[in-house]
Scaffold this motif. Sequence first.
Motif, short mmCIF file in Angstrom:
data_model
loop_
_atom_site.label_atom_id
_atom_site.label_comp_id
_atom_site.label_asym_id
_atom_site.label_seq_id
_atom_site.Cartn_x
_atom_site.Cartn_y
_atom_site.Cartn_z
N GLY A 1 33.17 40.13 47.72
CA GLY A 1 34.16 40.26 47.36
C GLY A 1 35.33 38.85 47.91
O GLY A 1 36.46 38.67 48.00
N SER B 1 38.89 37.31 40.42
CA SER B 1 38.62 38.77 41.09
C SER B 1 37.34 38.96 40.37
O SER B 1 36.90 38.33 39.12
CB SER B 1 39.91 39.33 40.68
OG SER B 1 40.66 39.48 39.71
N ARG B 2 36.93 40.48 40.23
CA ARG B 2 35.90 40.61 39.98
C ARG B 2 35.66 42.43 39.83
O ARG B 2 36.75 43.08 40.42
CB ARG B 2 34.49 40.34 40.25
CG ARG B 2 34.14 41.31 41.40
CD ARG B 2 33.19 40.73 42.32
NE ARG B 2 32.01 40.94 41.68
CZ ARG B 2 30.84 39.57 41.69
NH1 ARG B 2 31.05 38.82 42.43
NH2 ARG B 2 30.07 39.56 40.70
N ASP B 3 35.39 42.87 38.63
CA ASP B 3 35.81 44.61 38.28
C ASP B 3 34.11 45.11 39.13
O ASP B 3 33.44 45.53 39.05
CB ASP B 3 35.44 44.89 36.57
CG ASP B 3 36.50 44.08 36.10
OD1 ASP B 3 36.80 44.56 34.83
OD2 ASP B 3 37.61 44.06 36.68
N GLY B 4 34.99 45.16 40.68
CA GLY B 4 34.20 46.56 41.44
C GLY B 4 32.54 45.37 41.38
O GLY B 4 32.84 44.29 41.60
N ALA B 5 31.78 46.41 40.92
CA ALA B 5 30.01 45.79 41.43
C ALA B 5 30.20 45.25 40.18
O ALA B 5 28.47 46.23 39.79
CB ALA B 5 29.60 46.76 42.02
N LYS B 6 30.87 44.27 39.08
CA LYS B 6 30.33 44.29 38.02
C LYS B 6 29.62 43.12 38.21
O LYS B 6 30.32 42.34 38.78
CB LYS B 6 31.44 44.98 37.45
CG LYS B 6 31.17 46.27 36.59
CD LYS B 6 32.09 47.17 35.70
CE LYS B 6 31.85 48.36 35.70
NZ LYS B 6 33.15 48.57 34.68
#
Length: 113
Positions: free
Chosen positions: A55, A70-75
Amino acid sequence: QVQLVESGGGLVQPGGSLRLSCAASGSGLSINVMGWYRQAPGKQREFVAIITTSGNTNYASSVKGRFTISRDGAKNTVHLQMSDLEPEDTAVYYCHLASPPTWGQGTQVTVSS
């Protein structure tokens, strides 16, 4: 085979906002460093922003404070929130996956009144 699908480009007035998204898919794909680059007409492709697997983020000086990655969780799905857009931000924006090195097809962002 890894594939990146981008969405969210378009036409916006100066000072406006847009949100780009990029989703990576592929068999056996592990969570990955992902980033955004852009290429304006007549110019070379340039770095915009990057996000690591933990992150951590880094930005080009020209967009720092206006863009957020940003990213969607661990995706392997990332977003680029672009605010206070300027005509100089007009370009084709490309998503990039680090491993294996993969580029998206690009999405046009045009900032104009």
